[in-house]
Design a protein around this motif. Structure first.
Motif, short mmCIF file in Angstrom:
data_model
loop_
_atom_site.label_atom_id
_atom_site.label_comp_id
_atom_site.label_asym_id
_atom_site.label_seq_id
_atom_site.Cartn_x
_atom_site.Cartn_y
_atom_site.Cartn_z
N GLU A 383 55.56 63.15 42.87
CA GLU A 383 56.54 63.46 43.91
C GLU A 383 57.41 62.25 44.25
O GLU A 383 58.25 62.33 45.14
CB GLU A 383 55.82 63.96 45.16
N TRP A 384 57.21 61.14 43.58
CA TRP A 384 57.99 59.94 43.85
C TRP A 384 59.27 59.98 43.04
O TRP A 384 59.38 60.70 42.05
CB TRP A 384 57.19 58.69 43.50
N ARG A 385 60.25 59.17 43.45
CA ARG A 385 61.49 59.08 42.69
C ARG A 385 61.84 57.60 42.50
O ARG A 385 61.59 56.78 43.38
CB ARG A 385 62.63 59.79 43.41
N GLU A 386 62.40 57.29 41.36
CA GLU A 386 62.75 55.91 41.06
C GLU A 386 64.20 55.64 41.46
O GLU A 386 65.09 56.43 41.13
CB GLU A 386 62.57 55.61 39.58
N CYS A 387 64.42 54.54 42.15
CA CYS A 387 65.78 54.11 42.46
C CYS A 387 66.31 53.31 41.28
O CYS A 387 65.78 52.23 40.97
CB CYS A 387 65.78 53.26 43.74
N SER A 388 67.33 53.82 40.63
CA SER A 388 67.84 53.16 39.43
C SER A 388 68.46 51.80 39.75
O SER A 388 68.49 50.92 38.90
CB SER A 388 68.88 54.05 38.75
N GLU A 389 68.93 51.63 40.98
CA GLU A 389 69.57 50.37 41.36
C GLU A 389 68.56 49.25 41.54
O GLU A 389 68.79 48.11 41.12
CB GLU A 389 70.36 50.56 42.65
N THR A 390 67.40 49.55 42.16
CA THR A 390 66.43 48.51 42.48
C THR A 390 65.21 48.52 41.58
O THR A 390 64.48 47.53 41.52
CB THR A 390 65.94 48.66 43.93
N GLY A 391 64.95 49.62 40.87
CA GLY A 391 63.73 49.74 40.08
C GLY A 391 62.50 50.05 40.91
O GLY A 391 61.38 50.11 40.39
N ILE A 392 62.68 50.28 42.21
CA ILE A 392 61.59 50.60 43.12
C ILE A 392 61.35 52.11 43.13
O ILE A 392 62.29 52.90 43.10
CB ILE A 392 61.91 50.11 44.54
N TRP A 393 60.07 52.49 43.18
CA TRP A 393 59.71 53.89 43.33
C TRP A 393 59.56 54.21 44.81
O TRP A 393 58.94 53.45 45.56
CB TRP A 393 58.42 54.21 42.58
N ILE A 394 60.12 55.34 45.23
CA ILE A 394 60.18 55.71 46.65
C ILE A 394 59.25 56.90 46.87
O ILE A 394 59.36 57.93 46.22
CB ILE A 394 61.62 56.07 47.05
#
Length: 607
Positions: A383-394
């Motif tokens: 259910e997480w999503r990756e932020c392509s800008e930061t590489g962080i998973w949200i």
């Protein structure tokens, strides 16, 4: 003692590591440890170990203004510890606590080739470290106090954590933010038999940032899931790959005990961050410690590790903590703090010792910006999503929070999962060139002459909102040094530069800027008594992100100075406007916008 500026104190466990060279030995460990046998070995390496030197020296290498406060004896081992610290910087030994008549802690590290290391450890002065040992006069004016390894310091847990909690409470009363790191004790030792849940319940109300490893906190809260090694295990004894359910339950329990921000070190799986949704608790951390407390409310994030060729993992967790703390000292948001932390940890393992692999902060940020590859996350986080800008998973429970006035921060209502709200739009090359040409016309009409190079470098900031005519800014930077900055700002008719502030960055209190209107009319809004009928019109659809309405009208020849860390926004009149900006150093990448959709640094796509 020499006076120096100190932003952070690192206190807690310290020892001397004595590491004899056994590289030429080809027998087994039993061949070495034979009664009465003389074993021919190589020279010994003397190094410091523990949270104080590992985290402290790493912070020093990153450029932080740090003081170290570990307790040692006035013996030869204590002198060796001071010598090692002084080789890094003479001043690093200045705040050390030297206790006459006591014996310093040391560890003999036996590491034959092909055999796991054996540690023979004497806790020494760490066991007598008490709250009264802290030189509180040395804490005046600091922003962070970090304490490491209380499980290896008998006084910190022997009374059920009263000594630890009392020390942290007093430091909080002095105005510093606090962070705490742990260590996994020997299960058969007094520390291993201590009631760590009770210790944490006493201490965590005074801990703003808690950064244990997963293995450490599972041992303390759920010892049945902790194996004989440092691994978290299933009931069958098999190692567990951490999942978000386990991490969230642990972090939420720790936040429930009183911690504001919990960061779990996951080894090869990276870092997991969970923060409180209680605005009052986060506000108690202090704005001197978090540049924008509201952006930390209710966060759930995961940072995967960067790829490196590992040489040694000694002190990697301590260096990771140093990276996170230094990011906080520089006013970075949660995402950048996590990325910086895993980057420092990754750098540290590229060398055999704890800290020599830690680069300067500039080198670290440059390496990340160059596209440093990461390991893919091996955790099950559907259910997480990756932020392509930061590489962080949200995480699914993450909220980028803007809290309304009656909840303590006058910056708008909460926006759940605001990372989905947009901000991914980019100007095309054609759009960029057209906006630059239009801006150049404004300059020419006002009699402001630009060189060809300056004309081609006009910055078009559309903030990722895809409405440049309504919310945007055009500018040219004449000069920007570590002392001052000069810019020209252009606003098209009715165009608005969105609400933002320039936060403190390290020792810099934040950008102070003077706006002088050169042509047209500008309506500037800052914190203070709001205008009854503001002359500017808030851009439709963005009303929650405009919260300050003290109005200053600037006409040609009029100017106004905006103090550091002050929310402000401005809008041009019907003819557009040109504003000269004179300021201290500009660091646009650290600007904090009330609208979480905004991307300050422009990106340009091909047509």
């Amino acid at each position: 003692m020499r006076q120096k500026r100190v932003d952070i104190v690192v206190a807690g466990h310290i020892c001397l590591d004595v590491i004899p060279a056994l590289g030429g030995w080809h027998g087994g460990i039993h061949d070495i440890l034979q009664p009465g046998k003389l074993v021919d070995i190589g020279p010994a390496v003397l190094a410091t170990g523990g949270a104080v030197p590992n985290t402290g020296i790493a912070l020093h290498r990153l450029g932080a203004h740090v003081a170290l406060m570990g307790k040692i004896g006035d013996d030869m081992f204590g002198g060796a510890i001071l010598d090692v610290l002084r080789r890094q910087d003479e001043r690093l030994a200045d705040s050390m606590l030297v206790q006459p008549g006591e014996t310093s802690a040391y560890t003999i590290v036996i590491s034959p080739p092909g055999v796991d290391r054996i540690f023979l450890h004497y806790t020494g002065t760490n066991d007598t470290f008490a709250a009264d040992d802290i030189r509180h006069e040395a804490l005046a004016g600091i922003r962070w106090f970090h304490f490491g390894y209380p499980p290896l310091m008998r006084r910190m847990f022997a009374d059920g954590g009263t000594e630890l909690a009392g020390m942290l409470e007093r430091i909080k009363r002095q105005g510093a933010a606090t962070s705490l790191d742990m260590a996994r004790p020997d299960p058969d030792s007094a520390a291993g038999r201590a009631d760590w849940r009770a210790v944490l319940q006493k201490a965590l109300p005074y801990v703003d940032l808690f950064m244990p490893s997963l293995e450490e906190i599972v041992f303390m809260l759920d010892p049945g899931r902790s194996g004989s090694s440092s691994e978290v295990v299933r009931s069958t004894g098999e190692p567990v790959v951490p999942d978000d359910t386990l991490l969230r339950s642990l972090a939420d329990e720790l936040i429930g005990m009183g911690a504001a921000i919990v960061v779990l070190k996951l080894g090869e799986y990276g870092l997991y961050l969970r923060s409180t949704s209680d605005a009052d608790r986060l506000r108690a951390v202090g704005t001197c410690a978090l540049a924008d407390p509201r952006s930390w409310l209710g966060r759930e994030l995961l940072a995967p590790c960067f790829r490196v060729d590992a040489v040694g993992t000694t002190g990697a967790g301590d260096c990771t903590i140093a990276g996170f703390l230094n990011a906080l000292l520089l006013g970075m948001p949660a995402e950048q703090a996590l990325n910086s932390a895993v980057a420092v940890g990754a750098s540290s393992v590229e060398q055999a010792d704890a800290t020599s692999g830690v680069p300067s902060w500039t080198e670290l940020q440059r390496r990340m910006s160059a596209g440093w590859p990461r390991h893919p996350t091996a955790m099950a986080i559907p259910e997480w999503r990756e932020c392509s800008e930061t590489g962080i998973w949200i995480g699914p429970n993450d909220s980028v929070v803007r809290v309304i006035h009656d909840e303590g921060f006058p910056h708008g209502k909460p926006i759940e999962n605001a990372n989905d709200a947009g901000g991914n739009h980019m100007l095309t090359q054609t759009q960029l060139k057209a906006a630059q040409a239009r801006t150049a016309e404004y300059f020419a009409k006002a009699g402001i002459v630009l060189s060809q190079e300056e004309t081609e470098s006009i910055e078009i900031a559309e903030f990722g909102l895809e409405e440049l005519e309504k919310q945007g800014l055009e500018l040219i930077t004449y000069i920007n040094t570590d002392r001052y900055c000069a810019k020209e700002l252009v606003l098209f008719p009715g165009q608005t530069c969105p609400e933002h502030k320039h936060p403190p960055i390290g020792s810099d209190p934040g950008k102070m800027e003077t706006f002088r209107c050169r042509s047209g009319k500008v309506y500037l809004y800052v914190e203070g008594d709001p205008a009854e009928s503001p002359k500017a019109q808030v851009p439709a659809g963005s009303e929650p992100y405009y919260t300050v309405f003290h109005e200053i009208e600037l006409n040609p020849g009029e100017q106004y100075t905006i103090q550091p860390n002050t929310l402000h926004w401005f809008q041009a009149g019907a003819e557009g406007a040109i504003v000269s900006e004179f300021s201290s150093t500009s660091r646009d990448e650290y600007d904090i916008f009330t609208d979480p959709r905004i991307k300050r640094i422009p990106e340009v796509a091909a047509d």
